[in-house]
Write a protein that holds these residues in place. Structure first.
Motif, mmCIF file in Angstrom:
data_model
loop_
_atom_site.group_PDB
_atom_site.id
_atom_site.type_symbol
_atom_site.label_atom_id
_atom_site.label_comp_id
_atom_site.label_asym_id
_atom_site.label_seq_id
_atom_site.Cartn_x
_atom_site.Cartn_y
_atom_site.Cartn_z
ATOM 1 N N ALA A 426 55.828 31.141 28.605
ATOM 2 C CA ALA A 426 55.869 31.692 27.448
ATOM 3 C C ALA A 426 55.886 30.783 26.079
ATOM 4 C CB ALA A 426 55.628 32.837 27.010
ATOM 5 N N ARG A 427 57.477 29.403 26.476
ATOM 6 C CA ARG A 427 58.154 28.839 25.821
ATOM 7 C C ARG A 427 56.867 28.040 26.176
ATOM 8 N NH1 ARG A 427 62.029 25.116 25.575
ATOM 9 N NH2 ARG A 427 62.181 25.574 27.977
ATOM 10 N N HIS A 428 56.320 27.372 26.769
ATOM 11 C CA HIS A 428 56.191 26.243 26.792
ATOM 12 C C HIS A 428 55.187 26.578 26.511
ATOM 13 C CE1 HIS A 428 59.265 24.838 30.037
ATOM 14 N NE2 HIS A 428 58.820 24.194 29.579
ATOM 15 N N ALA A 429 54.046 27.517 26.349
ATOM 16 C CA ALA A 429 53.389 27.419 25.472
ATOM 17 C C ALA A 429 53.440 27.474 24.313
ATOM 18 C CB ALA A 429 52.399 29.101 26.579
ATOM 19 N N TRP A 430 54.567 27.615 23.745
ATOM 20 C CA TRP A 430 54.049 27.732 22.490
ATOM 21 C C TRP A 430 54.911 26.737 22.012
ATOM 22 C CZ3 TRP A 430 53.757 28.810 17.536
ATOM 23 C CH2 TRP A 430 54.511 28.158 16.620
ATOM 24 N N VAL A 431 55.400 25.648 22.722
ATOM 25 C CA VAL A 431 55.867 24.541 22.989
ATOM 26 C C VAL A 431 54.612 22.933 22.457
ATOM 27 C CG1 VAL A 431 56.770 22.151 22.643
ATOM 28 C CG2 VAL A 431 57.983 24.501 22.942
ATOM 29 N N ALA A 432 53.701 23.562 23.289
ATOM 30 C CA ALA A 432 52.436 22.633 23.746
ATOM 31 C C ALA A 432 51.407 23.154 22.785
ATOM 32 C CB ALA A 432 52.082 23.005 25.239
ATOM 33 N N GLY A 433 51.607 24.359 22.263
ATOM 34 C CA GLY A 433 50.959 24.607 20.551
ATOM 35 C C GLY A 433 49.940 25.354 21.191
ATOM 36 N N ARG A 434 50.108 26.141 21.936
ATOM 37 C CA ARG A 434 49.058 27.179 22.496
ATOM 38 C C ARG A 434 49.717 28.747 22.180
ATOM 39 N NH1 ARG A 434 44.612 23.758 23.706
ATOM 40 N NH2 ARG A 434 45.201 22.953 25.580
ATOM 41 N N PRO A 435 49.796 29.025 21.182
ATOM 42 C CA PRO A 435 50.253 30.350 20.846
ATOM 43 C C PRO A 435 49.713 31.789 21.229
ATOM 44 C CG PRO A 435 48.993 29.073 19.001
ATOM 45 C CD PRO A 435 49.076 28.211 19.702
ATOM 46 N N GLN A 436 47.985 31.430 21.613
ATOM 47 C CA GLN A 436 47.532 32.806 22.297
ATOM 48 C C GLN A 436 47.881 32.785 23.446
ATOM 49 O OE1 GLN A 436 45.271 34.023 20.381
ATOM 50 N NE2 GLN A 436 44.512 35.560 22.264
ATOM 51 N N ALA A 642 47.877 23.024 11.420
ATOM 52 C CA ALA A 642 48.288 24.139 11.737
ATOM 53 C C ALA A 642 47.458 25.198 11.961
ATOM 54 C CB ALA A 642 49.472 24.361 10.091
ATOM 55 N N ARG A 643 46.423 25.127 11.882
ATOM 56 C CA ARG A 643 45.248 25.839 11.936
ATOM 57 C C ARG A 643 44.796 25.905 13.726
ATOM 58 N NH1 ARG A 643 40.242 24.480 7.271
ATOM 59 N NH2 ARG A 643 41.010 26.162 6.073
ATOM 60 N N GLN A 644 45.162 24.805 14.380
ATOM 61 C CA GLN A 644 44.412 24.656 16.092
ATOM 62 C C GLN A 644 45.876 25.461 16.196
ATOM 63 O OE1 GLN A 644 43.885 20.529 16.916
ATOM 64 N NE2 GLN A 644 43.252 20.237 15.500
ATOM 65 N N THR A 645 46.974 25.610 15.425
ATOM 66 C CA THR A 645 48.132 26.303 16.851
ATOM 67 C C THR A 645 47.886 27.652 16.104
ATOM 68 O OG1 THR A 645 49.359 25.200 14.498
ATOM 69 C CG2 THR A 645 49.142 24.282 17.414
ATOM 70 N N GLY A 646 47.712 28.215 15.188
ATOM 71 C CA GLY A 646 47.467 29.769 15.582
ATOM 72 C C GLY A 646 48.691 29.644 13.955
ATOM 73 N N GLN A 647 48.877 28.405 12.976
ATOM 74 C CA GLN A 647 50.283 28.355 12.255
ATOM 75 C C GLN A 647 49.697 28.708 10.498
ATOM 76 O OE1 GLN A 647 53.873 25.349 12.585
ATOM 77 N NE2 GLN A 647 52.529 25.580 15.186
#
Length: 924
Positions: A426-436, A642-647
């Motif tokens: 989960a942490r690596h997914a977030w770092v890579a810009g994959r919040p979903q 930001a849009r691509q990464t759900g921010q």
């Protein structure tokens, strides 16, 4: 009567009423039809991959042709592609009754082709088709639509293209749609359908899912669709409630029962078996080296087996590597293969990687990945090796570390180890810009009970971080404070980081009291043996808390220590906090350097999720220094990421900064749209920061448009509802100017005293220049001139042109009112020149008005007609005149297609022109 067969023999999916992202193609079709109505026909070839909207454009052409046109339609069908003239029969059968009126030789040739599929060499048959279309069009214009022209029998295609090239004097329009550029259709005007841009993708998603698709989920879907409308439609239509809610990972391939899957599967099935085997290897290991493929190929074929796939456009070679141009084709090539074949492919790749150089980049992770999917060993051993390789790898390669960790967790039986690996994934997914993906992995942890306090704290920290950049700031603060409590005992640096992020949530909310309370809590935790990064975080909290308390002299010490400590850290987030400290010290150049370092560090680490927020910090020094073109570029890039990464919270901030740049340019419509969007997000998510910037942008626009009372009232109302200190200070010069121009000097003096306290703690000539200008605005006439001159001298030291021009404008206006027109003109001309260079239309108008009032006839704008345009309209006009399409303009200016089209219509209306040709002539 017309003949029509769809791509694969099934009814088309339901389309939205609007055809998104195809404005240029629609205009090309309209021009073609308008020409045919006027007796000057022609042809157009639409080329694009399956699902790109070719059939939809043919439908649109048929719609635009009514009333008035006779519409003929046919689609190529693979089953009839070897029947000579089958396509011609389908297209012309509705009008074949007119054939006997043709010259005898032509009538015989046409009859033979349509009735028996026989033809003869020469011009008789092509000439007959042209004559037949012209004869029918003599009574009523004709539109002929040929879909899937690549599947049409070659004889029909050759004859129809002959006729299509000779329609210049006939009321006939022919539109071909093809997957490929067939040789038979050479010489026809071509439009290649590319994937939809981000704006069109967003609009199409709203058409398909009225309840909305989260930005990060949409970005994940578009990683597969790549702007393909059919792919996007089928992916959105197949989403489960869990996927829509962010509790399950997004799909990895188009739905198997969809038209696109079947279309790609049919293309793959038509390839030879050795070719399909190599495609499966490339799909299992994207970017695989050519040397590896050679060793993996069957001995007799080597890489020649890939030639059919390359000719079909399914595969491309880039250097020494192969990949799929269309991610959906890769997904079908891999997921459409049997489990046995997939395992065999992974086993073969693992065996080849074992023979390759041990130090090859990413070798360990790729090897562990292929062995895991080949089930080549005990599950626990495979999981351990895969997890270890993933934790030492960087994002951006194949496979992504978070996917490898997820697979390792899947192979793990022990609950405690499984939980650790899921959390790491989960942490690596977030770092890579994959919040979903991060949220779905976190959801998988809920069923696991064997989790340590440290793991619970790290999971809570990730939950809070996701909420901070995409959810409600109050909720984020509480989650981050809870994470800190879990972590301070076992993972001290992470615990302190959680505290700073909780304070950051308060900063974004504009809740100064909560920030100060967190800073006090942190101060009680300090120890003498802290690491450099942890020391920096403690100093940052102390300096910011003092700033929010108004104790600027007290804040200077810890803020300066933050900047000094920044030289010893590489963490992007920590560097961003040092950037803020530099800005509060008035050291804009240092702040800019630190922000650049932070962004570069994040990109080197593959930390895609960090970049949008770091770009936000980079904007502060650019705003202070008047680098508005740079602000627009930075904020535009940040908004997209930001849009691509759900921010959404970061997106709101970038929208607000873009509203500021629109205000500077004098583009009132764009400023209001962007500011309103930012303020709406701010209200929904508790974002005092974004709301304050949005309000500031609208007041800036009021001031530039000569509405000082509205500007003052707007800023005053904003100060009552938002307590965001940083933005309040940044907007104070505009507030003072607006109050001074409306006679509210007491309120202006009160605001000036607050600004002076902060600027007095800095060493910035640029800030001192702005303060001195504000003093000049409130000074008696005899003292104002000396203060204005001092302000201009300080601007000169700082080298920031735009604010210097604003001071020159105010100084020139004051001199004019004191009846010194000659001296006034000198400063007003300097201001005018700078405003024109910046494209600041409203400020330019103010400078011109002051010059006219000083008694000087103002030279006309270089082109009188273009002077009627707004700053953004002028920018669009120049880009279009230089050859940019509406799509390219929309992408570069971060506008929607619809907005660009609206601007272009207004440009044509204001300039009294009708076409792009006229615009090119005028602008040149």
């Amino acid at each position: 009567m017309t003949s029509r067969v769809t791509l694969d023999g099934v009814p088309p999916v339901k389309r939205s009423a609007a055809l998104r992202g195809r404005g240029e193609e629609e205009r090309a079709l309209r021009r073609l039809l308008d020409g045919a109505r006027a007796g000057s026909g022609g042809a157009l070839l639409l080329v694009g991959a399956p699902g790109m909207g070719k059939t939809a454009l043919l439908d649109l052409a048929a719609t635009h042709s009514c009333p008035g046109f006779r519409v003929l339609r046919v689609s190529g069908v693979a089953a009839e592609s070897r029947l000579p003239y089958a396509g011609l029969h389908g297209l012309l059968r509705p009008i074949a009754a007119a054939a006997p009126a043709l010259p005898a030789a032509q009538a015989r040739a046409l009859s033979a082709a349509l009735e028996s599929g026989s033809g003869q060499d020469g011009l008789a048959l092509p000439a007959a088709v042209l004559s037949l279309l012209a004869a029918v069009a003599a009574e009523q214009p004709v539109l002929a639509c040929v879909d899937d022209a690549h599947l049409l029998d070659p004889a029909s295609r050759e004859v129809l293209s002959f006729a299509a090239r000779r329609l210049a004097d006939e009321p006939v329009a022919v539109v071909f749609a093809s997957r490929d550029r067939c040789r038979d259709l050479d010489g026809l005007p071509v439009r290649v359908l590319e994937g939809l841009d981000a704006t069109a993708v967003r609009e199409l998603s709203r058409d398909l899912a009225p309840d909305g698709v989260a930005e990060d989920l949409l970005a994940a879907l578009d990683q597969i669709a790549r702007g393909n409308p059919l792919a996007l439609a089928e992916l959105i239509g197949a989403l489960t409630p869990a996927q829509l809610g962010g509790l399950a990972a997004p799909p990895a391939a188009p739905p198997r029962d969809g038209r696109l899957w079947r279309a790609h599967a049919a293309r793959l099935a038509a390839l030879p078996a050795p070719t399909r085997w190599l495609l499966l290897l490339v799909a299992a290991d994207p970017g695989v080296e050519a040397g590896t493929l050679i060793r993996a190929a069957h001995p007799a074929c080597a890489l020649t087996a890939l030639e059919p796939a390359e000719r079909a456009g399914l595969l491309r070679c880039a250097g020494d590597r192969y990949d799929f141009p269309d991610p959906a084709v890769r997904a079908v090539a891999y997921h459409g293969a049997s489990l046995v074949d997939r395992r065999a492919a992974h086993r073969r790749l693992a065996g080849l990687l074992e023979q390759s150089a041990p130090r090859e980049a990413g070798r360990r992770l790729r090897l562990a990945w292929h062995r895991a999917f080949a089930f080549d060993g005990p599950a626990e051993d495979l999981a351990a090796e895969l997890a270890g390789a993933a934790l030492e790898a960087r994002p951006g390669g194949h496979p992504e570390p978070y996917l490898a960790l997820e697979k390792a967790a899947e192979l793990t039986r022990d609950d405690a180890a499984k939980a650790e690996r899921l959390a790491a994934a989960a942490r690596h997914a977030w770092v890579a810009g994959r919040p979903q993906a991060a949220r779905s992995l976190l959801a998988g942890l809920r069923s696991l009970t064997a989790a340590s306090d440290g793991l619970r704290g790290r999971v809570q920290l990730l939950h809070g971080s996701l909420e901070l950049l995409g959810g409600e700031t109050g909720s984020a603060r509480e989650e981050l404070l809870a994470a800190s409590a879990w972590l301070l005992g076992s993972h001290r640096m992470l615990g302190v980081r959680a505290l700073v992020r909780a304070a950051d949530a308060s900063y974004r909310a504009g809740d100064n009291r909560a920030f100060i309370a967190i800073a006090r809590q942190a101060a009680a935790l300090r120890r003498p043996d802290e690491t450099v990064a942890t020391q920096l975080m403690f100093e940052y909290l102390a300096g910011m808390a003092a700033t929010f308390s108004g104790a600027h002299q007290e804040a200077a010490g810890p803020l300066r220590r933050v900047v000094e400590l920044a030289g010893g850290v590489r963490d992007p987030a920590v560097l961003a906090w040092a950037c803020v400290a530099s800005m509060l010290l008035g050291e804009d150049d240092t702040a800019h350097r630190l922000s650049v370092r932070a962004v570069e560090a994040a990109r080197l680490r593959g930390a895609a999720s960090a970049v949008p927020q770091l770009l936000e910090y980079a904007i502060y020094p650019e705003i202070w220094t008047g680098r508005y073109a740079s602000v627009a570029a930075t904020a535009g890039q940040g908004l997209d990421l930001a849009r691509q990464t759900g921010q959404l919270n970061t997106a709101a901030q970038h929208l607000a900064w873009l509203a500021i740049t629109a205000a500077v340019e004098g583009d009132q419509e764009t400023c209001r749209v962007r500011a309103d969007a930012a303020i709406d997000l701010a209200e929904a998510h508790g974002l005092g920061l974004a709301g304050a910037v949005g309000t500031w942008a609208l007041s800036y626009l009021d001031l530039a448009a000569g509405r000082p009372a509205e500007a003052a009232n707007r800023l005053l109302a904003g100060r009552r509802t938002s307590n965001h200190v940083v933005i309040r200070v940044m907007s104070t010069p505009h507030f003072i100017e607006a109050c001074a121009r409306t006679g509210d000097r007491e309120r202006a003096r009160t605001a000036l005293r607050v600004l002076e306290r902060w600027v007095g703690s800095t060493r910035s000539p640029a800030l001192r220049a702005v303060v001195t200008r504000c003093r000049a605005l409130l000074a008696p006439p005899g003292e104002a001139e000396e203060l204005f001159q001092e302000a201009l001298d300080l601007h000169g030291q700082a080298g920031y042109g735009f604010e210097g021009a604003r001071t020159s404008l105010l100084y020139g206006g004051a001199l004019r009112r004191e009846r010194h027109p000659g001296a006034a003109r000198t400063h007003l001309h300097a201001a005018l020149e700078t405003f024109e260079r910046y494209g600041a239309r409203l400020w330019t108008e103010q400078a011109r008005a002051e010059l006219r009032a000083s008694g000087e006839p103002v030279r006309p704008v270089r082109e009188a007609t273009t002077g009627q345009l707004t700053a953004q309209q002028l920018q669009i006009a120049r880009m279009v005149a230089d050859g940019a399409t509406n799509k390219e303009v929309a992408e570069q200016l971060f506008l929607s297609h619809r907005t660009v089209e609206h601007h272009l219509r207004n440009i044509f209306s204001r300039l009294g022109i009708r076409s792009r040709v006229d615009l090119v002539r005028l602008m040149s």
